[in-house]
Enzyme design. Structure first.
Site, mmCIF file in Angstrom:
data_model
loop_
_atom_site.group_PDB
_atom_site.id
_atom_site.type_symbol
_atom_site.label_atom_id
_atom_site.label_comp_id
_atom_site.label_asym_id
_atom_site.label_seq_id
_atom_site.Cartn_x
_atom_site.Cartn_y
_atom_site.Cartn_z
ATOM 1 N N ASP A 4 29.445 57.522 23.780
ATOM 2 C CA ASP A 4 28.189 56.804 23.570
ATOM 3 C C ASP A 4 27.090 57.369 24.463
ATOM 4 O O ASP A 4 26.388 56.632 25.145
ATOM 5 C CB ASP A 4 28.395 55.304 23.818
ATOM 6 C CG ASP A 4 27.319 54.461 23.139
ATOM 7 O OD1 ASP A 4 26.608 54.987 22.261
ATOM 8 O OD2 ASP A 4 27.183 53.281 23.490
ATOM 9 N N LEU A 22 43.865 36.823 44.325
ATOM 10 C CA LEU A 22 43.780 37.895 43.337
ATOM 11 C C LEU A 22 43.654 39.275 43.935
ATOM 12 O O LEU A 22 43.383 40.231 43.253
ATOM 13 C CB LEU A 22 42.624 37.638 42.376
ATOM 14 C CG LEU A 22 41.256 37.268 42.890
ATOM 15 C CD1 LEU A 22 40.551 38.431 43.520
ATOM 16 C CD2 LEU A 22 40.444 36.710 41.752
ATOM 17 N N LYS A 33 28.309 44.022 35.948
ATOM 18 C CA LYS A 33 28.469 43.935 34.505
ATOM 19 C C LYS A 33 29.573 42.954 34.159
ATOM 20 O O LYS A 33 30.683 43.047 34.670
ATOM 21 C CB LYS A 33 28.801 45.318 33.945
ATOM 22 C CG LYS A 33 28.933 45.324 32.459
ATOM 23 C CD LYS A 33 29.035 46.733 31.947
ATOM 24 C CE LYS A 33 28.984 46.708 30.428
ATOM 25 N NZ LYS A 33 29.121 48.033 29.868
ATOM 26 N N VAL A 87 45.202 43.430 40.382
ATOM 27 C CA VAL A 87 44.844 44.247 39.232
ATOM 28 C C VAL A 87 45.490 45.614 39.337
ATOM 29 O O VAL A 87 44.898 46.613 38.986
ATOM 30 C CB VAL A 87 43.332 44.267 38.991
ATOM 31 C CG1 VAL A 87 42.977 45.035 37.741
ATOM 32 C CG2 VAL A 87 42.858 42.845 38.835
ATOM 33 N N SER A 88 46.698 45.635 39.836
ATOM 34 C CA SER A 88 47.537 46.823 39.806
ATOM 35 C C SER A 88 47.242 47.756 40.970
ATOM 36 O O SER A 88 46.108 47.938 41.349
ATOM 37 C CB SER A 88 47.344 47.597 38.516
ATOM 38 O OG SER A 88 48.361 47.345 37.667
#
Ligand SMILES: *[C@@H]1O[C@H](CO)[C@@H](O)[C@H](O)[C@H]1NC(C)=O
Ligand SMILES: *[C@@H]1O[C@H](CO)[C@@H](O)[C@H](O)[C@H]1NC(C)=O
Ligand SMILES: *[C@@H]1O[C@H](CO)[C@@H](O)[C@H](O)[C@H]1NC(C)=O
Ligand SMILES: *[C@@H]1O[C@H](CO)[C@@H](O)[C@H](O)[C@H]1NC(C)=O
Ligand SMILES: *[C@@H]1O[C@H](CO)[C@@H](O)[C@H](O)[C@H]1NC(C)=O
Ligand SMILES: *[C@@H]1O[C@H](CO)[C@@H](O)[C@H](O)[C@H]1NC(C)=O
Ligand SMILES: *[C@@H]1O[C@H](CO)[C@@H](O)[C@H](O)[C@H]1NC(C)=O
Ligand SMILES: *[C@@H]1O[C@H](CO)[C@@H](O)[C@H](O)[C@H]1NC(C)=O
Length: 614
Positions: free
Chosen positions: A446, A304, A353, A308-309
């Site tokens: 937020d 991998l 996270k 993710v680009s």
């Protein structure tokens, strides 16, 4: 202004009439859904063919569907994520499908950024290959005017999909793959291709199928295609490049180790001290070599790295086992809050996270921002099993401003006024950065005390870009954010501008002054009636200010004038009319020139100055 509004409402009215008319002619295909179906939402796949010329590489296609390249290459049985695709090469692309109760139809929300010459029709029929229709796009974007699209605008394209119902799951139908029926297709050829059969295809889709209809192919598991073997145009696939570098490095290291050993054997005892030093070097290099080996093996075992680009190159990609090990398998002991865990990777402590696969948006935003007052993203990891994404952030040791201001930490020392003022300036600087120095502008959406973290020197960093939006003056259809901090215009009309962050920042200032929460137990928001403080004469004002102020600050005997200045900024931020609120640039300027600030603003961290006796 008024005229524009009138136009807008006239348009809305006409649109609604139009809307209901076409509703009768079916905007969405016939099959309906109900929200209480068992597995809703579900993860499913769409069948997509690579098209020439602009969609012949996975990076372009993965951007289009907001997924990573690995998430396409795996189910599509592609051996690499970097080779160009052949025209018409079949791909399976994962989407999250859910039933929309307004339309009684299930689809996947995909956000598309309008490019020059795009129309709803062009993007639906060409880019998304009829996996949606322009009528459906209009229906889910009721506020957009199809003939007045702006370049760079975000538009939701509802990709048609379906989740299997209870009966289907019992019959081993685990996925319903969205497929666009082609003019030369027949059900038996489709059944054969996907490993399904004609009867179950008819059960799901009926018999009246027109070319370019979206049909759903019931399968028990993801079909595997035999992919044509594509020779890469150039051998410089990213992964191989990295491997080469690593091999190069380890060969280099090997040679230098050898030379060092030679050197040691030649050099006599009287070079003893020098020798010791060099030994340290050897140890260090051994360490590096070990790390390189580990990296190399992880490159090989997890394919991998490259996926993710390319745009995310600046981040470290962690292996999923590293993340799991760091958090003891996401044990509750490592939980900080919500879905954020802490753990050591190597020697360093990080906050990790856990996200669903839509983390891609956040990554795209975070890669644009880099500022000392924003929590730094170090890297990420993807679990190839379930597509979950893990974002690895710097660990900010003193926790959230919320916990410092509220009763959570009884034994902690209370924040003094100077610290509070500095926190306010830090947050203002971070916001100024995302509002003024990113293109397109980023709106955090937020801002609240629990998203402001404090480091060892009590410097503040803004965290949690989970709701952030890039692009300005957008209108959203569903309201996100936190009660007590949300700007009124956003609540009423869903208007997103940088001024909504300014409003929330005003609430944070108010919390810093009062030590109270943005919303109390009875649901009353803190900012209500705060503007009354500025009414009346000087003495009257000070009296009213004292009623608002945190007792800790009153005991500290800090300058009322200074607090009053900050209060005035807070009240300006909390103006109901967004255009009357100051910009973050003005706010930073005003806060910084405040008299209370006796520490110097050098970049290399502030020493915590003692409270000056006043
Ligand atoms: C959905 O729930 C309603 C009542 O809660 C029930 O009458 C209806 O049959 C349910 N629909 C499905 C498809 O389960
Ligand atoms: C697709 O990728 C090519 C490079 O292969 C790039 O030049 C082009 O701009 C991309 N197109 C889109 C629509 O992103
Ligand atoms: C798509 O997003 C809109 C708001 O952004 C939401 O109301 C709707 O439920 C979503 N629909 C689906 C099918 O996810
Ligand atoms: C969706 O279904 C619900 C009940 O199943 C119905 O009350 C509602 O009118 C339907 N909405 C549309 C747009 O068809
Ligand atoms: C989509 O459908 C239209 C007709 O509705 C057709 O002309 C077009 O070629 C289709 N697009 C693709 C990519 O098959
Ligand atoms: C379906 O299409 C395939 C090739 O595309 C063809 O060989 C077959 O005869 C067709 N079957 C029917 C029933 O039309
Ligand atoms: C499930 O879907 C099938 C095919 O669309 C349909 O025939 C069946 O009635 C559905 N079952 C339920 C419980 O909705
Ligand atoms: C997947 O692709 C490989 C070649 O890359 C091929 O050998 C294999 O047969 C494919 N799997 C299936 C089920 O076709």
């Amino acid at each position: 202004m008024k005229r524009e509004q009138l136009y807008f409402f006239t348009f809305l009215f006409i649109f609604h009439c139009f809307h209901y008319q076409v509703q009768a002619q079916q905007i969405f295909p016939t099959s309906t859904c109900s929200t209480n179906e068992t597995n809703n939402p579900c993860q499913t796949y769409v069948f997509y063919r690579a098209i020439a010329p602009e969609l012949l590489n996975l990076a372009n296609i993965s951007d289009l569907f907001s997924v990573s390249r690995l998430m396409i290459s795996k189910p599509s049985n592609l051996s690499t994520t970097t080779s160009p695709l052949l025209p018409n090469q079949p791909l399976l692309i994962p989407i999250t499908c859910s039933c929309n109760s307004n339309h009684n139809f299930s689809y996947s929300n995909l956000t598309y950024i309008i490019k020059p010459a795009d129309t709803f029709y062009q993007v639906s029929t060409h880019t998304y290959q009829n996996l949606t229709t322009y009528q459906a796009v209009e229906a889910v974007n009721p506020t957009l005017i199809p003939t007045l699209l702006q370049i760079g605008q975000n538009v939701v394209f509802p990709i048609f999909c379906k989740c299997p119902n209870k009966t289907q799951v019992l019959n081993q139908v685990n996925y319903l793959i969205s497929y666009v029926f082609q003019p030369n297709d027949n059900l038996s050829s489709i059944g054969e291709f996907f490993g399904s059969n004609v009867k179950s295809l008819i059960d799901v889709n009926g018999e009246k199928i027109q070319p370019f209809d979206v049909i759903y192919i019931p399968v028990s598991r993801i079909p595997q295609f035999a992919q044509p073997f594509v020779t890469p145009l150039s051998p410089s696939s990213q992964r191989e490049e990295r491997k080469e570098v690593i091999i190069g490095l380890s060969v280099g290291l090997g040679v230098s180790c050898f030379l060092l050993i030679l050197l040691i054997s030649i050099i006599g005892v009287w070079y003893y001290r020098e020798l010791l030093k060099r030994k340290e070097n050897i140890n260090e290099e051994k360490g590096n070599k070990h790390q390189l080996k580990r990296m190399k093996s992880s490159i090989e075992e997890e394919n991998l790295m490259a996926d993710v680009s390319d745009c995310l190159d600046k981040y470290k990609v962690y292996g999923i086992h590293e993340v799991k090990e760091a958090t003891a398998g996401f044990s509750p002991n490592c939980l900080i809050q919500g879905s954020v865990y802490k753990g050591y990777i190597g020697e360093e402590l990080y906050a990790i996270k856990k996200m669903k696969w839509n983390a891609y948006e956040q990554l795209k935003i975070l890669q644009k921002v880099n500022h000392g007052n924003l929590v730094r993203l170090e890297g990420f990891s993807i679990d190839p099993e379930d597509g979950n994404c893990y974002l690895v952030y710097e660990y900010v040791e003193n926790g959230s401003l919320y916990s410092w201001l509220n009763k959570e930490r009884l034994n902690m020392k209370k924040l003094d006024w100077k610290t509070r003022l500095r926190i306010a300036i830090d947050v203002a600087n971070g916001l100024q950065y995302i509002h003024e120095h990113t293109r397109p502008k980023v709106v955090h959406k937020d801002i609240k005390t629990s998203n402001i973290l404090l480091d060892g020197n009590m410097r503040a960093k803004i965290a949690n870009f989970g709701l952030a939006k890039s692009g300005c003056n957008a209108i959203t259809m569903h309201i996100v954010g936190t009660q007590g901090y949300i700007a009124p215009e956003y609540l009423a009309d869903g208007i997103v501008t940088t001024k909504m962050d300014v409003f929330s920042f005003g609430v944070v200032l108010l919390e810093l002054i009062t030590g109270k929460e943005a919303i109390n137990e009875e649901g009353k928001v803190l900012w209500l009636n705060v503007d009354k403080v500025l009414e009346g004469g000087e003495e009257m004002k000070q009296l009213k200010l004292k009623q608002w102020m945190d007792e800790v600050l009153i005991d500290e005997n800090c300058s009322l004038e200074g607090v009053m200045n900050v209060m005035a900024v807070a009240i300006a931020c909390l103006q109901k009319d967004p255009s009357r609120r100051p910009s973050m640039v003005d706010i930073v300027y005003t806060l910084c020139k405040s008299d209370d600030l006796h520490f110097d603003f050098s970049e290399d961290g502030l020493s915590v100055t003692p409270i000056s006796a006043r």
